[in-house]
Scaffold this active site. Structure first.
Site, PDB file in Angstrom:
ATOM      1  N   LEU A  52       0.837  -0.998  -0.096  1.00 22.63           N
ATOM      2  CA  LEU A  52      -0.110   0.086   0.030  1.00 22.63           C
ATOM      3  C   LEU A  52       0.692   1.257  -0.044  1.00 22.63           C
ATOM      4  O   LEU A  52       1.112   1.713   1.123  1.00 22.63           O
ATOM      5  CB  LEU A  52      -0.893  -0.065   1.291  1.00 22.63           C
ATOM      6  N   ASP A  53       1.351   1.758  -1.171  1.00 19.58           N
ATOM      7  CA  ASP A  53       1.866   3.106  -1.228  1.00 19.58           C
ATOM      8  C   ASP A  53       0.948   4.151  -1.299  1.00 19.58           C
ATOM      9  O   ASP A  53      -0.200   4.000  -1.132  1.00 19.58           O
ATOM     10  CB  ASP A  53       3.007   3.019  -2.408  1.00 19.58           C
ATOM     11  N   SER A  54       1.451   5.454  -1.487  1.00 16.56           N
ATOM     12  CA  SER A  54       0.627   6.463  -1.233  1.00 16.56           C
ATOM     13  C   SER A  54      -0.505   6.696  -2.572  1.00 16.56           C
ATOM     14  O   SER A  54      -1.595   7.038  -2.094  1.00 16.56           O
ATOM     15  CB  SER A  54       1.602   7.720  -1.340  1.00 16.56           C
TER      16      SER A  54
END
Length: 80
Positions: free
Chosen positions: A31-33
Site C-alpha cells: 500500500l503505497d501513497s
C-alpha cells in the site's frame, strides 16, 4: 477482515492475498501513497465513508485499517 474491504484490496487495488495479513505494515502489504488514495476513494464509493488518506497512512498495519473502517461504519462517522 471485513469481506467488503477484502474485496476492495484484492479486486480494486490488485493486492495479493498474502498482503491481507493483519500484522503487515502498509508498505509490506504493497500500500503505497497512490494505493492509499485509491483505497480512500473506494471506501467512499462502497461504504459512503470519507476516510482521509492521512488517516489511512497513519495506520500501522493492514489490521488497523480494517479496525478504522469497522469503527467508522459502526459509529456512523461519515465525512471525517
Amino acid at each position: 477482515m471485513n469481506e467488503e474491504l477484502k474485496r476492495i484490496l484484492l479486486d480494486d487495488l490488485k493486492l495479493e492475498e498474502a498482503a491481507l495479513r493483519p500484522e503487515l505494515s502498509l508498505e509490506n502489504a504493497g500500500l503505497d501513497s497512490l494505493t492509499i488514495v485509491a483505497l480512500s476513494m473506494s471506501l467512499f464509493d462502497r461504504f459512503g465513508l470519507e476516510i482521509s488518506e492521512e488517516d489511512l497512512q497513519g495506520a500501522a498495519s493492514v489490521g488497523e485499517i480494517d479496525r478504522i473502517v469497522e469503527q467508522r461504519r459502526k459509529n456512523g462517522r461519515i465525512n471525517e
